[in-house]
Every structure is written in C-alpha cells, then in structure tokens.
Design a protein around this motif. Structure first.
Motif, PDB file in Angstrom:
ATOM      1  N   UNK A   1     -24.155   5.930  72.112  1.00 46.80           N
ATOM      2  CA  UNK A   1     -25.589   6.209  72.119  1.00 46.80           C
ATOM      3  C   UNK A   1     -26.105   6.683  70.763  1.00 46.80           C
ATOM      4  N   UNK A   2     -25.223   7.066  69.876  1.00 46.55           N
ATOM      5  CA  UNK A   2     -25.606   7.597  68.574  1.00 46.55           C
ATOM      6  C   UNK A   2     -25.940   6.440  67.627  1.00 46.55           C
ATOM      7  N   UNK A   3     -27.202   6.347  67.235  1.00 46.21           N
ATOM      8  CA  UNK A   3     -27.654   5.212  66.424  1.00 46.21           C
ATOM      9  C   UNK A   3     -26.951   5.127  65.070  1.00 46.21           C
ATOM     10  N   UNK A   4     -26.671   6.256  64.453  1.00 46.68           N
ATOM     11  CA  UNK A   4     -25.990   6.231  63.159  1.00 46.68           C
ATOM     12  C   UNK A   4     -24.568   5.706  63.320  1.00 46.68           C
ATOM     13  N   UNK A   5     -23.862   6.164  64.355  1.00 53.73           N
ATOM     14  CA  UNK A   5     -22.505   5.663  64.599  1.00 53.73           C
ATOM     15  C   UNK A   5     -22.524   4.180  64.952  1.00 53.73           C
ATOM     16  N   UNK A   6     -23.530   3.761  65.716  1.00 54.06           N
ATOM     17  CA  UNK A   6     -23.654   2.332  66.051  1.00 54.06           C
ATOM     18  C   UNK A   6     -23.825   1.512  64.767  1.00 54.06           C
TER      19      UNK A   6
ATOM     20  N   UNK B   1     -21.925  -1.719  66.016  1.00 53.33           N
ATOM     21  CA  UNK B   1     -22.012  -1.891  67.473  1.00 53.33           C
ATOM     22  C   UNK B   1     -23.409  -2.326  67.863  1.00 53.33           C
ATOM     23  N   UNK B   2     -23.499  -3.453  68.551  1.00 50.78           N
ATOM     24  CA  UNK B   2     -24.796  -3.926  69.020  1.00 50.78           C
ATOM     25  C   UNK B   2     -24.884  -3.942  70.544  1.00 50.78           C
ATOM     26  N   UNK B   3     -23.755  -3.990  71.231  1.00 55.25           N
ATOM     27  CA  UNK B   3     -23.745  -4.019  72.698  1.00 55.25           C
ATOM     28  C   UNK B   3     -24.073  -2.628  73.249  1.00 55.25           C
ATOM     29  N   UNK B   4     -24.585  -2.618  74.474  1.00 55.64           N
ATOM     30  CA  UNK B   4     -24.811  -1.349  75.171  1.00 55.64           C
ATOM     31  C   UNK B   4     -23.834  -1.274  76.336  1.00 55.64           C
ATOM     32  N   UNK B   5     -23.467  -0.053  76.722  1.00 59.10           N
ATOM     33  CA  UNK B   5     -22.473   0.164  77.762  1.00 59.10           C
ATOM     34  C   UNK B   5     -22.951   1.236  78.727  1.00 59.10           C
ATOM     35  N   UNK B   6     -22.556   1.087  79.979  1.00 60.50           N
ATOM     36  CA  UNK B   6     -22.797   2.144  80.957  1.00 60.50           C
ATOM     37  C   UNK B   6     -21.552   3.023  81.026  1.00 60.50           C
ATOM     38  N   UNK B   7     -21.697   4.200  81.576  1.00 64.13           N
ATOM     39  CA  UNK B   7     -20.544   5.088  81.721  1.00 64.13           C
ATOM     40  C   UNK B   7     -19.493   4.446  82.634  1.00 64.13           C
ATOM     41  N   UNK B   8     -19.952   3.694  83.637  1.00 65.19           N
ATOM     42  CA  UNK B   8     -19.028   3.015  84.544  1.00 65.19           C
ATOM     43  C   UNK B   8     -18.214   1.941  83.805  1.00 65.19           C
ATOM     44  N   UNK B   9     -18.861   1.204  82.917  1.00 62.03           N
ATOM     45  CA  UNK B   9     -18.145   0.205  82.122  1.00 62.03           C
ATOM     46  C   UNK B   9     -17.089   0.863  81.237  1.00 62.03           C
ATOM     47  N   UNK B  10     -17.430   1.999  80.667  1.00 59.35           N
ATOM     48  CA  UNK B  10     -16.488   2.712  79.809  1.00 59.35           C
ATOM     49  C   UNK B  10     -15.321   3.236  80.636  1.00 59.35           C
ATOM     50  N   UNK B  11     -15.590   3.761  81.820  1.00 61.88           N
ATOM     51  CA  UNK B  11     -14.508   4.213  82.704  1.00 61.88           C
ATOM     52  C   UNK B  11     -13.566   3.061  83.033  1.00 61.88           C
ATOM     53  N   UNK B  12     -14.119   1.903  83.356  1.00 57.28           N
ATOM     54  CA  UNK B  12     -13.288   0.729  83.667  1.00 57.28           C
ATOM     55  C   UNK B  12     -12.486   0.292  82.443  1.00 57.28           C
ATOM     56  N   UNK B  13     -13.103   0.365  81.279  1.00 53.43           N
ATOM     57  CA  UNK B  13     -12.402   0.018  80.041  1.00 53.43           C
ATOM     58  C   UNK B  13     -11.202   0.940  79.837  1.00 53.43           C
ATOM     59  N   UNK B  14     -11.402   2.224  80.018  1.00 49.60           N
ATOM     60  CA  UNK B  14     -10.308   3.182  79.843  1.00 49.60           C
ATOM     61  C   UNK B  14      -9.175   2.871  80.817  1.00 49.60           C
ATOM     62  N   UNK B  15      -9.510   2.600  82.061  1.00 48.01           N
ATOM     63  CA  UNK B  15      -8.472   2.274  83.048  1.00 48.01           C
ATOM     64  C   UNK B  15      -7.715   1.014  82.648  1.00 48.01           C
ATOM     65  N   UNK B  16      -8.413   0.020  82.115  1.00 46.23           N
ATOM     66  CA  UNK B  16      -7.740  -1.227  81.736  1.00 46.23           C
ATOM     67  C   UNK B  16      -6.849  -1.036  80.510  1.00 46.23           C
ATOM     68  N   UNK B  17      -7.274  -0.243  79.541  1.00 46.91           N
ATOM     69  CA  UNK B  17      -6.449  -0.065  78.343  1.00 46.91           C
ATOM     70  C   UNK B  17      -5.235   0.809  78.623  1.00 46.91           C
TER      71      UNK B  17
ATOM     72  N   UNK C   1      -8.263   1.335  64.865  1.00 45.39           N
ATOM     73  CA  UNK C   1      -9.686   1.671  64.813  1.00 45.39           C
ATOM     74  C   UNK C   1      -9.862   3.143  65.141  1.00 45.39           C
ATOM     75  N   UNK C   2     -10.921   3.725  64.621  1.00 37.40           N
ATOM     76  CA  UNK C   2     -11.223   5.138  64.849  1.00 37.40           C
ATOM     77  C   UNK C   2     -12.730   5.319  64.889  1.00 37.40           C
ATOM     78  N   UNK C   3     -13.183   6.275  65.694  1.00 32.51           N
ATOM     79  CA  UNK C   3     -14.601   6.602  65.751  1.00 32.51           C
ATOM     80  C   UNK C   3     -14.736   8.080  66.097  1.00 32.51           C
ATOM     81  N   UNK C   4     -15.590   8.760  65.386  1.00 32.43           N
ATOM     82  CA  UNK C   4     -15.848  10.162  65.685  1.00 32.43           C
ATOM     83  C   UNK C   4     -16.949  10.247  66.737  1.00 32.43           C
ATOM     84  N   UNK C   5     -16.985  11.364  67.448  1.00 33.10           N
ATOM     85  CA  UNK C   5     -17.908  11.552  68.568  1.00 33.10           C
ATOM     86  C   UNK C   5     -19.372  11.580  68.123  1.00 33.10           C
ATOM     87  N   UNK C   6     -19.624  12.236  67.015  1.00 37.25           N
ATOM     88  CA  UNK C   6     -20.991  12.360  66.503  1.00 37.25           C
ATOM     89  C   UNK C   6     -20.924  12.641  65.008  1.00 37.25           C
ATOM     90  N   UNK C   7     -22.013  12.390  64.327  1.00 33.78           N
ATOM     91  CA  UNK C   7     -22.066  12.531  62.878  1.00 33.78           C
ATOM     92  C   UNK C   7     -21.629  13.908  62.364  1.00 33.78           C
TER      93      UNK C   7
END
Length: 173
Positions: A26-31, A36-52, A89-95
């Motif tokens: 959701x952080x525009x600067x990190x995007x 990152x151009x795609x948007x994600x729901x929390x449910x999609x992220x939960x499913x992603x975590x389970x799959x990885x 790959x790495x990403x910080x939570x917020x700026x």
C-alpha cells in the motif's frame, strides 16, 4: 530456523505476517521503488504465503528487530540446486525502516545462509535503476552489476532500466 545479526534477525515468514506484506503493497513510495503495479488483497497475500511455505525452491523470511517487530521481508527464490544458484529479493515494511542499515544486515544474513548453509555458488537479484539506495546497499555487501536492461519497466509513464546484480561465493569466485 532463525538467522541473526547485530540488530535484527530473520525468521521464516508466516501467514500471521500477511498484514505486514499488505502494508508494504500500500505504500506508494515502496511501490515506486520496487516497480509494483499490481494490487493485492490481504486474502491473496495470505494464500501466497501458504503457497510459498510449501515450495522447496525458496526460503522466505520476515526481517525482525531484536524486539520482534517485523520491519520487512526477503526471499531466496528459484533455488537451482544442481547449478548452485538462486535469486534474491528484499523489501522493507515502510520508508522509515530504510536508510538505517537494517536491509544491509538482512542481506548479509542471507549471503551467509546461501553460501555457508545451502552451499550455493552465486546469488542474483534484479533492481530498478531509480532505486539508488538499494543499489548502494547491494554493492556494500559485494554484489556486482552484471547486466543492465534498458527501459525494462514502465511506472506511471516513466521508463527505468533493470539492473541485474550478482554475488559469487568467495569459495567459487
């Protein structure tokens, strides 16, 4: 399995961390920095975590302060055991968590894990040319630029180069 440094530790990412990953998306600067151009729901992220978590070709970690607070995440992915190489790959939570050396500490933990535990020969990453702070951090821990792909990504009408960086194990360099 936790990987430790002076001010942080890395632990396997868990579905309870989905809110942190969602916050990052959701952080525009990190995007912007990550392209990152795609948007994600929390449910999609939960499913992603389970799959990885079930994917043997990767390791995904939450980056935590010694207090336990999650400040980012990183992944070793596309592990090719026969070729002894992987992506990163790495990403910080917020700026506010950037520019303080936490990412550099996390990357150093990953490098040790990849070269000493997994016995990989090389680690490779992609970064966009406008993410100068990340490029400097990668260089600080020994990544070298091996290729530049001009105009590889477009973000809000602007094109940026993709920079491929690689770090080789000192045992196999």
């Amino acid at each position: 399995m936790n990987l430790t440094a002076k001010r942080i530790f890395l632990r396997p990412i868990d579905v309870t961390d989905a809110h942190v990953l969602f916050e990052q998306t959701q952080d525009e600067t990190l995007r912007y920095l990550t392209g990152t151009t795609a948007t994600f729901s929390i449910e999609q992220i939960e499913q992603h975590i389970l799959s990885i978590q079930a994917d043997p070709s990767r390791f995904d970690f939450a980056i935590c302060l010694n207090s336990g607070e999650v400040i980012g995440e990183c992944s070793i992915l596309d592990i090719e055991a026969e070729l002894k190489q992987a992506g990163f790959r790495i990403s910080m939570r917020a700026l506010p968590w950037t520019g303080q050396g936490y990412g550099t500490e996390a990357i150093a933990c990953i490098i040790r894990f990849c070269f000493e535990e997994l016995r990989l020969h090389q680690l490779e990453l992609e970064v966009f040319s406008h993410n100068e702070r990340a490029i400097a951090s990668y260089k600080k821990v020994g990544f070298d630029i091996v290729e530049t792909i001009p105009d590889a990504v477009s973000y809000e009408g602007r094109s940026f180069d993709e920079i491929i960086m690689r770090k080789c194990s000192p045992l196999y360099a």
